[in-house]
Design a protein around this motif. Sequence first.
Motif, PDB file in Angstrom:
ATOM      1  N   GLN A 365      -1.902  -1.977  -5.621  1.00  0.00           N
ATOM      2  CA  GLN A 365      -2.742  -1.836  -6.321  1.00  0.00           C
ATOM      3  C   GLN A 365      -3.885  -0.956  -5.278  1.00  0.00           C
ATOM      4  O   GLN A 365      -4.325   0.380  -5.389  1.00  0.00           O
ATOM      5  CB  GLN A 365      -3.211  -2.110  -7.796  1.00  0.00           C
ATOM      6  N   ASN A 366      -4.462  -1.844  -4.170  1.00  0.00           N
ATOM      7  CA  ASN A 366      -5.228  -1.365  -3.127  1.00  0.00           C
ATOM      8  C   ASN A 366      -4.964  -0.737  -2.095  1.00  0.00           C
ATOM      9  O   ASN A 366      -6.061  -0.225  -1.623  1.00  0.00           O
ATOM     10  CB  ASN A 366      -6.234  -2.939  -3.399  1.00  0.00           C
ATOM     11  N   HIS A 368      -4.943   2.295  -0.997  1.00  0.00           N
ATOM     12  CA  HIS A 368      -5.639   3.274  -0.955  1.00  0.00           C
ATOM     13  C   HIS A 368      -6.814   3.727  -1.121  1.00  0.00           C
ATOM     14  O   HIS A 368      -7.721   4.137  -0.837  1.00  0.00           O
ATOM     15  CB  HIS A 368      -4.568   4.630  -1.742  1.00  0.00           C
ATOM     16  N   THR A 369      -7.398   1.851  -1.345  1.00  0.00           N
ATOM     17  CA  THR A 369      -9.017   1.726  -1.612  1.00  0.00           C
ATOM     18  C   THR A 369      -9.969   0.998  -0.471  1.00  0.00           C
ATOM     19  O   THR A 369      -8.918   0.088  -0.509  1.00  0.00           O
ATOM     20  CB  THR A 369      -9.144   0.679  -2.891  1.00  0.00           C
ATOM     21  N   ALA A 370     -10.875   1.370  -0.102  1.00  0.00           N
ATOM     22  CA  ALA A 370     -10.829   0.327   1.084  1.00  0.00           C
ATOM     23  C   ALA A 370     -11.537  -0.511   1.136  1.00  0.00           C
ATOM     24  O   ALA A 370     -12.492  -0.274  -0.424  1.00  0.00           O
ATOM     25  CB  ALA A 370     -11.981   1.945   1.843  1.00  0.00           C
ATOM     26  N   GLN A 371     -11.739  -1.611   1.518  1.00  0.00           N
ATOM     27  CA  GLN A 371     -12.017  -2.581   1.438  1.00  0.00           C
ATOM     28  C   GLN A 371     -13.284  -2.691   1.875  1.00  0.00           C
ATOM     29  O   GLN A 371     -13.636  -3.129   3.195  1.00  0.00           O
ATOM     30  CB  GLN A 371     -10.637  -4.141   1.752  1.00  0.00           C
ATOM     31  N   LYS A 372     -14.375  -3.150   1.215  1.00  0.00           N
ATOM     32  CA  LYS A 372     -15.589  -3.383   1.121  1.00  0.00           C
ATOM     33  C   LYS A 372     -16.109  -4.644   2.199  1.00  0.00           C
ATOM     34  O   LYS A 372     -14.508  -5.462   1.992  1.00  0.00           O
ATOM     35  CB  LYS A 372     -16.613  -3.042   0.894  1.00  0.00           C
ATOM     36  N   ASP A 422     -10.313   9.151   7.297  1.00  0.00           N
ATOM     37  CA  ASP A 422     -11.166   8.139   6.224  1.00  0.00           C
ATOM     38  C   ASP A 422      -9.137   7.184   5.721  1.00  0.00           C
ATOM     39  O   ASP A 422      -9.566   6.556   5.393  1.00  0.00           O
ATOM     40  CB  ASP A 422     -11.477   9.352   5.112  1.00  0.00           C
ATOM     41  N   HIS A 423      -8.842   8.437   5.724  1.00  0.00           N
ATOM     42  CA  HIS A 423      -7.565   7.034   5.219  1.00  0.00           C
ATOM     43  C   HIS A 423      -6.864   6.232   5.663  1.00  0.00           C
ATOM     44  O   HIS A 423      -5.942   5.261   5.626  1.00  0.00           O
ATOM     45  CB  HIS A 423      -5.712   8.181   4.624  1.00  0.00           C
ATOM     46  N   THR A 426      -9.518   3.318   5.835  1.00  0.00           N
ATOM     47  CA  THR A 426      -8.810   2.402   4.488  1.00  0.00           C
ATOM     48  C   THR A 426      -7.898   1.462   4.776  1.00  0.00           C
ATOM     49  O   THR A 426      -7.831   0.275   4.372  1.00  0.00           O
ATOM     50  CB  THR A 426      -8.757   3.418   3.502  1.00  0.00           C
ATOM     51  N   SER A 429      -8.725  -1.467   6.806  1.00  0.00           N
ATOM     52  CA  SER A 429     -10.410  -2.454   6.545  1.00  0.00           C
ATOM     53  C   SER A 429      -9.664  -3.544   5.293  1.00  0.00           C
ATOM     54  O   SER A 429     -10.251  -4.676   5.439  1.00  0.00           O
ATOM     55  CB  SER A 429     -10.970  -1.602   5.350  1.00  0.00           C
ATOM     56  N   HIS A 430      -7.829  -3.088   5.303  1.00  0.00           N
ATOM     57  CA  HIS A 430      -7.214  -4.518   4.932  1.00  0.00           C
ATOM     58  C   HIS A 430      -6.689  -5.189   5.738  1.00  0.00           C
ATOM     59  O   HIS A 430      -6.941  -6.257   4.919  1.00  0.00           O
ATOM     60  CB  HIS A 430      -6.377  -3.978   3.887  1.00  0.00           C
TER      61      HIS A 430
END
Length: 792
Positions: A365-366, A368-372, A422-423, A426, A429-430
């Motif tokens: 689920q995550n 494709h969302t950047a992990q801050k 950007d991708h 992202t 970042s994981h």
Amino acid sequence: MTTRSTTSDNSSPAIANEQFRQLLAGSRQMLVSTLSERISESFGHVDQTLFEAADQAETNQVQTLFFDSMREIRSRRGEIERQFLRLIAENFADFLAGKVPPPRDLQGMEADELSLVQNEEYEEALQVTTMAQHVNNRCVQELFTLEQRLAVINNGRKPSDEANPFAARKIAQAFSDALRAHSFHPRIKQMLYVLFDQHVMSCLDELYKTLNQRLIDAGILPNLKYSARRAPSAPSKSAAPASNEAPNDDEQPSSAHASAPNNAPNQGAGAAQASSAHSAGGLSQGDGAALHAAAQAAAESLQMLSNLTSLIQTQRNQAPQAPIYGETRSISAYSPSDAQESFSIGELFSALDRLQESSARELPQNIHTAQKVAPVKQSLHEDLQQHSEKPGKVKVGDAEADVIDLVGMLFDYILDDDNLPDHFKTLLSHLHTPYLKIALQDKAVFSNHDHPARRLLNNLAQAGVLYGDSNDNQPLQAKIQWMVEKVIHEFKGELAMLEKLSEELDDFLTVQNRQAELVERRAVEAARGREKLLQARQDAESQIHQRLEGKNPPLLIRNFLELTWVDVLVFSQLRQGVASPAWQNALKVAEQLILGSSPLEAVALAQFKSTQAQLLDQVREGLEQVGGYQEDGIRRLLADLSTCFHAVQAKAPQIADKIKHDLPPSQLGSMLGEDAPATTPAKPSSELSAAAKARLKELDDLEFGTWFDIKHQQRLQRLKLSWFSPTTRKYMFVDQSGHRTLVMSREELAQALESQQACIIEPERKPLVDRALTTIYKVLQRITGRQAATAN
């Protein structure tokens, strides 16, 4: 038997030693026998593969294609297999005779021939390259030793890929050549290549081992060894033969080197590298200098790490709750203010294991969302407190906090890096949590440039920088996503896993690079072909305009000469040159057409009428050569030309002017595409601003391979200057996958640079982690107001 020898550049002395010839004959029989069995097995799977494809066909038409191809392949299978094995045997014959076939390329093709090179033929070339590259990557050791032994047989010369009958590329190319005579649909050919790769190319690993053993048994370099050696001065990998029995060879194959993780946090890379270099053998003077440079670089890296740690501690003491980089606070800011005890390293690793397991569960689920960075620190703090026997009374120790903060700043830098799409930011970042575990276990990741974890992160970022902005980056993005997922799901602290992933990425990028180079070379060759076509067209137009000067023929004659007969002249020039009889005859036809479009005196008219039928026959031949006309169209055009001649000679020009004929568009002219002369010419350099003129002068020294960011089609694209047309004075740009993307004139590019719609990209040579640490160091210096000891 007479052996043949030649001094041609593409030849070498024939193999005269009868023992070697017999040995090769036996090896040839082994290869042919194995390939015969495997290609038969490959075709044996065709029916099942096509049945399955037909079941999943998207339309009835596609389903019919699969079923029809099934029958067609059955009928042609024997012919293809025989031709494939015949080509394999011919490769051996050439090797024995010392013949070296020239490499295949598009050099020397005429423009019209070049335009006929179909995309599917190019795709087949890529298939051959990719299949061969996979084998070469898998069989580095076996191929190296086999080539050295073949060099002994081949009069001391190591055979190139073009000459080596055992080379994977030669075998794959033989299959491609065997298919060439059969007009299968591209989708069907693709399936045949996949089956060939699965059942034929896959057997080469074992075959190379068997062939090597056969040559060893025959006494050819029986003690030849292949060993890996780490170069002391750089993270590059090389291998060299350990035996002095191998023939001299300047080329050494690349090989993966084994590296043991450095588990001592305070130990630098220099000692380990020195030990590795000495264990590989004695040091030459050059090796000694390289070793000294490596030791100095290691010392500087350790000094940088020491400075960074000192600055982090200074900032933490000066402003415990303030951000240390970007908007992220230190892990210590989350600790209870009255905590006196510190978490053990075991408690930290247990917490990170739980965070990694949680990340793995939520990754689908995550992803494709950047992990801050801040939420990671928050989650780590909460997990530590939740599982502590003294919640609220224990904190992260200063030494561990230094590492956690430095890794956090590294990943904050990645999320801010303008070089990365950007991708890709992202995805990378994981990796934060696994890299926290790595750094806590081994701080050398910050000081050892050759550390497996550091090299993997650098390689992933470099791949994103080079190819991430391409429209064709889906395979790379999928590959990197798979690698990130693998690390999160499977990494338990074994650095060998990261080493293997880094090598796998290198192999993948090697194929990507080769494909991009092939695509770009094809684009440049096509542009050169269009350049020749354009030059020929300008020559032909000039000849026609010279002959029309001062004449006023009917519109039909003028349009025919300027729009259609120009193509005949172009065709003749490209095929046979301007000195050829065909070119000269085409010019005479043009002159006769112009002659017949003006009233003639009696003698000249009689002579023209006597040759008119022959003239129209020549017009017919020219039109049939260039194409674009059906038979009915040619007949109507010749009739209109004849009527026009009669009207002019009857002194009825008004009738001649009324004769209309829709001429088809120029067939050769349409091939020019963007390279055709612009209908509205670009602004001349004299009208450019002074600043744009200065830019124009700078372009004179521009090198091919220079990268630009250019605003094109409403978005900023990273494009490479690949070619310049001396005729049109236009630049051709390709994207990161090598495809032709943009054509601009010199004036347009100068204006774009001046208006900041384009800018030259200076190559970024420093790896990601090096750039990050340097930037972090400067930021910490600024916010602490402290100048630490000198660091690079």
